[in-house]
Design a protein around this motif. Structure first.
Motif: not given
Length: 470
Positions: A111-113, A116-117, A130-134, A455-457
């Protein structure tokens, strides 16, 4: 590494970690740890590994994470036995913990992808998203009570997000700490993406303040949380804190008393009572108090202590003799101040950190069983006149992690759970538990931030706005 490893040529002295079998009190294996300088160098290598790890695809990360799940399942009995040897977890619960870790790895691999889409935003003209980057390298400071689950609960989403990780585990489970690093190595993760450092707590501050570390996740005591929060804020770094709990379960007048006693026992006795989300305060409406006390005492009294390596055992030793002695102090002082002993409460005449399943009734403010977190197999029964007083008592606590409602009226239970109880988790007619699909965390002195679920990721990513004009 073990006690025969040569002393570091540089970086100062290495600490030594001596394990102790909680069932016997006898010393186990000794591990030589890392010097403070070596730990910093490991963190910096993890930060260097981030440069390439962040560029891997979700598919690449997911394949490795599924392999980590497979390694956990292949070595389940070995790892469960290691937990038994180092902190006394019964084999039955240790095996279940390893499977839960594997399921967590599979869940975030799948499910991570999607979590964080990129999320487009309609700006009426410009292209926006809105993007999600480490973020970078995340330091995890973890406790002994769930030596594998607490770590994998953090590690699976963190690595799937593209971050790298450094683990500083509790000092009494060094073998577990090193075994977790082995899992990721055996699964084929690139070098230094996940590293374990064996250091004492005094060296955590240096890690937090180093530029290699981007953020911190801690599960532990309130005092440890305070210290890490101060250190992280001083370094302008985010932290997620999962701290103590004094979980309250409301037993209402319409509850099935026999079933309520079973749920209460399951809630109290998870991991021998050594859990932040174990039920600790059972607030019972007066109309069913006597019947509940009798049923609860029968259920708890039927739990026998036994060899933690026996798959049939459900209550083994606590993690240390000193922890057991502190729990007995809390019980003894509560009795001296007027509590009634319904089950257990006596020190066994045997070596090791043993303590029986115990029920205290008539618990009131001013007693340790009421005011403090009792981190062991001791349940406190507290009387309430009615629903309103039960809710007030439940919320009259510095903690706010888990909570429960036991009632035959499901709509009533859902209303109380959703609207009335001040906690991060509220379950109706069930014992509180963590699950990869549900956000996990607390309020008040139980900490802040969430683990598990989408919410955790999101806790350890850069939630970034991108806008393109023209």
């Amino acid at each position: 590494m073990d006690q025969k490893t040569p002393t570091a040529a540089r970086g100062g002295p290495r600490p030594t970690f001596q394990t102790v079998d909680p069932a016997t009190g006898r010393p186990g294996r000794t591990y030589e740890g890392h010097s403070a300088q070596e730990a910093l160098e490991i963190a910096r290598r993890a930060r260097a590994a981030f440069a390439s790890w962040r560029g891997t695809s979700f598919a690449e990360r997911a394949a490795l994470m599924r392999r980590a799940a497979a390694v956990l399942r292949e070595r389940r009995d070995e790892f469960a036995g290691l937990m038994t040897a180092e902190m006394g977890k019964v084999l039955f619960e240790g095996r279940a913990e390893i499977e839960k870790c594997a399921a967590n790895c599979d869940y975030f691999a799948e499910h991570a992808e999607a979590f964080l889409a990129p999320r487009p935003v309609d700006m009426g003209g410009p292209k926006a998203a809105i993007v999600f980057r480490p973020l970078g390298t995340v330091l995890a400071v973890m406790p002994w009570n769930f030596p594998f689950w607490q770590v994998f609960r953090f590690a699976a989403p963190t690595l799937m997000a593209g971050d790298t990780a450094v683990l500083k585990h509790a000092s009494n489970v060094p073998g577990c700490a090193l075994a977790i690093e082995e899992v990721f190595v055996q699964a084929g993760f690139p070098k230094d993406v996940f590293r374990t450092v064996l250091v004492p707590s005094r060296d955590v501050r240096g890690l937090i303040e180093d530029e290699a570390i981007a953020a911190v996740s801690l599960t532990g005591s309130v005092e440890a949380g305070r210290q890490v929060a101060v250190q992280a804020s001083g370094a302008l770094k985010k932290c997620v804190l999962e701290l103590g709990g004094s979980d309250a379960y409301l037993v209402l007048e319409d509850a099935d008393v026999a079933q309520a006693a079973k749920v209460a026992t399951a809630a109290r006795m998870v991991n021998g009572g050594q859990s932040c989300i174990a039920g600790k305060r059972f607030i019972v409406v007066e109309a069913v108090r006597e019947a509940f006390e009798a049923a609860f005492a029968r259920e708890m009294g039927a739990i026998a202590m036994g060899d933690p390596a026996d798959p049939a055992t459900r209550l083994g030793p606590l993690q240390s003799v000193s922890a057991r002695d502190e729990i007995h102090r809390q019980v003894r002082e509560s009795l001296e101040r007027g509590a009634r002993l319904l089950a257990g409460g006596e020190l066994p005449d045997r070596p090791g950190a043993w303590y029986p399943a115990t029920v205290l009734a008539g618990v009131e403010p001013g007693m340790p069983a009421h005011d403090e977190e009792v981190f062991g197999p001791v349940a406190a029964v507290i009387a309430a006149r009615d629903e309103a007083e039960a809710i007030r008592i439940a919320n009259d606590s510095p903690f706010g992690l888990g909570s429960g409602v036991l009632t035959a009226d499901l709509a009533r239970g859902e209303r109380i759970a959703a609207e009335e109880l001040e906690a991060g988790l509220s379950f109706v007619n069930a014992a509180v538990r963590s699950d990869p699909r549900l956000p996990f965390g607390g309020v008040k002195h139980s900490g802040y931030g969430r683990e598990c679920s989408p919410y955790g990721i999101l806790e350890f990513v850069n939630i970034k706005t991108v806008l393109v004009e023209g």
